[in-house]
Design a protein around this motif. Structure first.
Motif, PDB file in Angstrom:
ATOM      1  N   ARG A 110      35.130  58.953  36.108  1.00  0.00           N
ATOM      2  CA  ARG A 110      35.739  59.025  37.236  1.00  0.00           C
ATOM      3  C   ARG A 110      36.788  57.726  37.140  1.00  0.00           C
ATOM      4  NH1 ARG A 110      32.907  55.156  38.634  1.00  0.00           N
ATOM      5  NH2 ARG A 110      31.627  53.967  38.350  1.00  0.00           N
ATOM      6  N   LEU A 155      31.176  49.802  49.574  1.00  0.00           N
ATOM      7  CA  LEU A 155      29.794  49.070  50.135  1.00  0.00           C
ATOM      8  C   LEU A 155      30.202  47.518  50.802  1.00  0.00           C
ATOM      9  CD1 LEU A 155      27.435  49.347  47.754  1.00  0.00           C
ATOM     10  CD2 LEU A 155      28.073  50.895  48.672  1.00  0.00           C
ATOM     11  N   LEU A 167      41.301  47.022  32.615  1.00  0.00           N
ATOM     12  CA  LEU A 167      40.565  47.057  34.147  1.00  0.00           C
ATOM     13  C   LEU A 167      39.932  45.194  34.323  1.00  0.00           C
ATOM     14  CD1 LEU A 167      39.879  50.447  34.717  1.00  0.00           C
ATOM     15  CD2 LEU A 167      41.890  49.171  35.249  1.00  0.00           C
ATOM     16  N   PRO A 168      40.067  44.644  34.968  1.00  0.00           N
ATOM     17  CA  PRO A 168      39.046  43.922  35.167  1.00  0.00           C
ATOM     18  C   PRO A 168      37.747  43.907  35.406  1.00  0.00           C
ATOM     19  CG  PRO A 168      40.315  44.811  37.440  1.00  0.00           C
ATOM     20  CD  PRO A 168      41.071  45.702  36.082  1.00  0.00           C
ATOM     21  N   ALA A 171      27.442  56.146  46.187  1.00  0.00           N
ATOM     22  CA  ALA A 171      27.235  54.853  45.922  1.00  0.00           C
ATOM     23  C   ALA A 171      26.260  54.250  46.982  1.00  0.00           C
ATOM     24  CB  ALA A 171      28.696  54.396  46.410  1.00  0.00           C
ATOM     25  N   LEU A 178      44.787  52.114  42.446  1.00  0.00           N
ATOM     26  CA  LEU A 178      43.855  51.820  41.636  1.00  0.00           C
ATOM     27  C   LEU A 178      43.490  50.148  40.468  1.00  0.00           C
ATOM     28  CD1 LEU A 178      42.158  52.546  39.269  1.00  0.00           C
ATOM     29  CD2 LEU A 178      43.435  53.061  37.622  1.00  0.00           C
ATOM     30  N   PRO A 179      45.079  49.628  40.620  1.00  0.00           N
ATOM     31  CA  PRO A 179      44.513  47.880  39.946  1.00  0.00           C
ATOM     32  C   PRO A 179      43.890  47.422  40.807  1.00  0.00           C
ATOM     33  CG  PRO A 179      46.523  48.917  39.086  1.00  0.00           C
ATOM     34  CD  PRO A 179      45.736  50.038  39.982  1.00  0.00           C
ATOM     35  N   ARG A 228      35.521  49.287  32.072  1.00  0.00           N
ATOM     36  CA  ARG A 228      36.899  48.586  32.714  1.00  0.00           C
ATOM     37  C   ARG A 228      37.472  47.419  30.834  1.00  0.00           C
ATOM     38  NH1 ARG A 228      36.604  47.257  37.727  1.00  0.00           N
ATOM     39  NH2 ARG A 228      35.682  48.800  39.326  1.00  0.00           N
ATOM     40  N   VAL A 261      27.099  47.637  41.546  1.00  0.00           N
ATOM     41  CA  VAL A 261      28.097  48.896  42.600  1.00  0.00           C
ATOM     42  C   VAL A 261      28.815  49.767  40.588  1.00  0.00           C
ATOM     43  CG1 VAL A 261      30.617  48.349  43.344  1.00  0.00           C
ATOM     44  CG2 VAL A 261      28.261  47.403  44.112  1.00  0.00           C
ATOM     45  N   ALA A 318      40.706  47.885  41.420  1.00  0.00           N
ATOM     46  CA  ALA A 318      39.321  47.907  40.514  1.00  0.00           C
ATOM     47  C   ALA A 318      39.011  46.973  40.421  1.00  0.00           C
ATOM     48  CB  ALA A 318      39.886  48.255  39.156  1.00  0.00           C
ATOM     49  N   ASP A 319      39.714  46.217  41.307  1.00  0.00           N
ATOM     50  CA  ASP A 319      39.670  44.121  41.302  1.00  0.00           C
ATOM     51  C   ASP A 319      38.545  43.622  42.119  1.00  0.00           C
ATOM     52  OD1 ASP A 319      40.731  42.241  40.090  1.00  0.00           O
ATOM     53  OD2 ASP A 319      42.376  41.624  41.469  1.00  0.00           O
ATOM     54  N   ASP A 320      37.794  44.580  43.442  1.00  0.00           N
ATOM     55  CA  ASP A 320      37.874  44.815  44.536  1.00  0.00           C
ATOM     56  C   ASP A 320      35.345  44.821  43.795  1.00  0.00           C
ATOM     57  OD1 ASP A 320      35.308  44.726  46.778  1.00  0.00           O
ATOM     58  OD2 ASP A 320      37.305  45.838  47.914  1.00  0.00           O
ATOM     59  N   PRO A 321      35.152  43.906  44.073  1.00  0.00           N
ATOM     60  CA  PRO A 321      33.503  44.034  43.282  1.00  0.00           C
ATOM     61  C   PRO A 321      32.906  45.255  44.128  1.00  0.00           C
ATOM     62  CG  PRO A 321      33.827  41.458  44.653  1.00  0.00           C
ATOM     63  CD  PRO A 321      35.043  42.646  44.256  1.00  0.00           C
ATOM     64  N   ALA A 322      33.105  44.906  45.584  1.00  0.00           N
ATOM     65  CA  ALA A 322      32.280  45.916  46.375  1.00  0.00           C
ATOM     66  C   ALA A 322      32.713  48.124  45.797  1.00  0.00           C
ATOM     67  CB  ALA A 322      32.328  45.547  47.565  1.00  0.00           C
ATOM     68  N   ILE A 323      33.845  47.749  45.251  1.00  0.00           N
ATOM     69  CA  ILE A 323      34.285  49.647  45.707  1.00  0.00           C
ATOM     70  C   ILE A 323      33.409  49.840  44.498  1.00  0.00           C
ATOM     71  CG2 ILE A 323      35.997  50.408  44.868  1.00  0.00           C
ATOM     72  CD1 ILE A 323      37.795  49.260  46.859  1.00  0.00           C
ATOM     73  N   PHE A 324      33.071  51.379  44.712  1.00  0.00           N
ATOM     74  CA  PHE A 324      32.596  52.648  43.707  1.00  0.00           C
ATOM     75  C   PHE A 324      34.185  53.212  43.839  1.00  0.00           C
ATOM     76  CE2 PHE A 324      31.211  55.946  42.009  1.00  0.00           C
ATOM     77  CZ  PHE A 324      29.884  55.147  41.619  1.00  0.00           C
ATOM     78  N   LEU A 325      34.727  53.115  42.764  1.00  0.00           N
ATOM     79  CA  LEU A 325      35.494  54.573  42.440  1.00  0.00           C
ATOM     80  C   LEU A 325      35.029  55.225  41.912  1.00  0.00           C
ATOM     81  CD1 LEU A 325      38.538  53.745  43.242  1.00  0.00           C
ATOM     82  CD2 LEU A 325      38.973  52.559  41.111  1.00  0.00           C
ATOM     83  N   HIS A 326      35.813  56.841  42.426  1.00  0.00           N
ATOM     84  CA  HIS A 326      35.949  57.562  41.564  1.00  0.00           C
ATOM     85  C   HIS A 326      37.469  58.152  41.951  1.00  0.00           C
ATOM     86  CE1 HIS A 326      32.634  61.439  40.900  1.00  0.00           C
ATOM     87  NE2 HIS A 326      33.967  61.108  40.282  1.00  0.00           N
ATOM     88  N   GLN A 362      34.143  42.978  36.222  1.00  0.00           N
ATOM     89  CA  GLN A 362      33.014  42.917  37.789  1.00  0.00           C
ATOM     90  C   GLN A 362      31.668  42.366  38.383  1.00  0.00           C
ATOM     91  OE1 GLN A 362      34.459  42.907  40.896  1.00  0.00           O
ATOM     92  NE2 GLN A 362      36.475  44.062  40.463  1.00  0.00           N
ATOM     93  N   PRO A 363      31.836  41.499  38.823  1.00  0.00           N
ATOM     94  CA  PRO A 363      30.849  40.133  38.789  1.00  0.00           C
ATOM     95  C   PRO A 363      29.643  41.383  39.238  1.00  0.00           C
ATOM     96  CG  PRO A 363      31.703  39.975  40.428  1.00  0.00           C
ATOM     97  CD  PRO A 363      32.525  41.285  39.887  1.00  0.00           C
ATOM     98  N   LEU A 423      26.998  43.274  40.912  1.00  0.00           N
ATOM     99  CA  LEU A 423      26.800  43.132  42.120  1.00  0.00           C
ATOM    100  C   LEU A 423      25.485  44.482  42.054  1.00  0.00           C
ATOM    101  CD1 LEU A 423      29.289  43.114  44.971  1.00  0.00           C
ATOM    102  CD2 LEU A 423      27.937  41.342  44.100  1.00  0.00           C
TER     103      LEU A 423
END
Lengths: 360, 360
Positions: free
Chosen positions: A28, B356, A301-302, B284, B325-326, A296, A287, B329-337, A304-305, A307
């Motif tokens: 992914r 979400l 890569l960062p 997601a 991407l960077p 990650r 998530v 990837a830094d957003d905790p509410a994002i599911f990336l694909h 994530q908490p 969630l």
């Protein structure tokens, strides 16, 4: 360090279900994966970009892996430390050899936990019958004799309830170094799945409550029914271990929870330097799953908490329990995950499912 | 019919990102997948058990696919109908040739929708300049001329705002059969991802609101901001189409939503006989994704109601947008694909992400 770019290649030592789920998480991010596993039928190989089918002591095959990869990780803790040392001279291996060495050795593991201020069961090294008799005298009975190295899912363990069990228990160690651990009067087993990034960031998923059957994980429930102070202590211990090992990736810490005057005391049982069966629920209820968190971490890569959108219960499908597929597929709240294994041998982990049970 | 057993093999015609996500969903049921795609770099091949790299007219390669598979499906609607007909003589193909044929032909598609009591744009077939002039006179302007077959993401379309546009628009059809569609005064585009099982069970995910940019899906929001009556009408239409086509699998229906006295009227724009970009959010935000639902349908497993644990917004990453991407990837509410594609060519779908945004 810059993060790995999409298209980069991750090597995974070990091709079981954990490697398989890591390969899917890596995909992914458009990372390629190469599974290194001597088993031609390794479940992870089907989902990976390539499979190097060779032994862990095959240096030329390891060199091919190092050549082809931007980073290497491992999915089980019984990879020979020498394998990781050899690779680490040629390519970053995350987590490194020290974490592996510690997790493979029950005495090093417990000594580390104690050095970092965590409790463990009382223990004593056992090489022979004289050691064992002395250990029994010192720790009392019941107690558990375990091989110092290479135990998993209850293998290499013998329970002693009286002195008469000593001979048979020692024989079960097959002459290898062992450790006698005093009985811990726990009423719960819990585990914490934590991760540390290359920059030292630490994050942890919610504490998990685990039930075992026949020494194999049966069920994990999130959240664990345990007091807030114990939860905080679990996180503190995991963070200390991660920092001490200069760890990069996901680590699991298994604890015994012993009833105390208020709440529970936690004793470190063991650590697993990898993604862990008791973290499988994260793919259904978070998530970012433990598999993605590990990818990650090792990719820079960062993190994530963790969630979490739902409470849940994860249950393993062992051996012929996989035949429950039709019934399980009929439950709308179940996220199912089978591992692509052909033979449902007794005791073999064939898959798991996570049932979402509400919202937190 | 009995459901496919773990270890069974699913053939997928087409090896793009949709096939890739289907392969991952299939793997979680221990189904093997074989991708059939003439492109050696097909993104799905990396996650599949095998890749038959051959043209859709290569009968001996198709026979090898049929031989190796328990069921075959397709992941894009421009697979030649002849390919599916050839396979269907040897192995179940779900959904079948008729769904494909209808979806490939804008006139058959609209006639079906109208026959089932759904509205569509007014339209007229156009073979030549005389047809076009008559159609303009009948439907008025503005209108859109489209090739009858093989259009996607805005390709093969020309907008006419005055009679002077006629010659250029006709030229853009390259001599092929076309259809003139009257302009629809919509203020929203919505889509419904529905599925039908082998036993005729129908289930649908929540209605999705879509925004396009340069004729390519840009963003999907769930739930759509549209009235309950329109939602019900969307489900009624999708169920009627699924039944009419004796369909097995996931189907997407795209609608124009036109403001009406109360709420919105829905006009069927087009159908896609496959999993769909506007359903990517389901992986997601739902227990069972559109990919898993499709695998369940074609494998004879029970479909699931679309349990959704969160509201969400899905956004495509087109071309060099993948360089975000960077930040993403830094957003905790994002599911990336991401899709494992090498070259970020302009207009190419490189990946997507789902954020979400809360709980329903």
């Amino acid at each position: 360090m810059d993060a790995l770019r999409p298209g980069a290649t991750i090597g995974i030592l070990g091709g079981g279900q954990l490697g398989r789920m890591l390969a899917m998480a890596a995909a992914r991010f458009s990372y390629r994966t190469i599974i290194f596993d001597p088993d031609a039928a390794a479940p992870a190989a089907q989902l990976a970009s390539a499979h190097i089918c060779a032994g862990y002591d095959d240096q030329s095959a390891l060199d091919r892996l190092a050549e082809a990869c931007d980073v290497v990780t491992y999915e089980f803790e019984n990879v020979p430390v020498e394998t990781v040392r050899h690779l680490a001279g040629k390519v970053p291996v995350r987590p490194g050899a020290r974490a592996l060495e510690t997790a493979q050795h029950r005495i090093l593991e417990k000594e580390m936990a104690r050095r970092l201020g965590a409790e463990t069961a009382a223990f004593a090294p056992v090489q022979n019958r004289a050691d064992l008799d002395a250990a029994i005298a010192s720790l009392g009975l019941p107690a558990i004799l375990k091989t110092t190295r290479f135990g998993y899912d209850g293998k290499g363990q013998a329970r002693l309830t009286s002195r008469e069990d000593a001979a048979a228990a020692l024989e079960a160690m097959a002459g290898g170094p062992a450790i006698l651990e005093s009985f811990v009067p726990f009423d719960r087993e819990v585990s914490l799945i934590a991760a540390r990034g290359i920059d030292g960031t630490v994050t942890a998923f919610d504490l998990v409550e685990n039930e075992h059957r026949n020494h194999i994980l049966h069920r994990s429930t999130v959240p664990a029914s345990i007091d807030a102070a114990a939860r905080q202590e679990a996180t503190r211990i995991a963070a200390a271990i991660l920092a001490d090992l200069d760890y990069v990736g996901v680590l699991a810490v298994e604890f015994f929870a012993v009833p105390a005057e208020t709440g529970h005391r936690l004793l470190v049982n063991e650590i697993a330097p990898r993604v862990h069966n008791s973290g499988h629920w994260t793919e259904a209820a978070c998530v970012v799953s433990q598999f993605e968190q590990h990818i990650r971490a090792i990719a820079g890569l960062p993190l994530q908490p963790a969630l979490r959108h739902s409470d849940c219960v994860m249950q393993n499908l062992i051996g012929e329990e996989v035949d429950r597929l039709p019934e399980l597929a009929d439950d709308p709240a179940i996220f199912l995950h089978l591992y692509g294994k052909k033979d449902a041998r007794p005791g073999r982990k064939m898959g798991h499912f996570t049932r979402l049970v509400g919202k937190s």
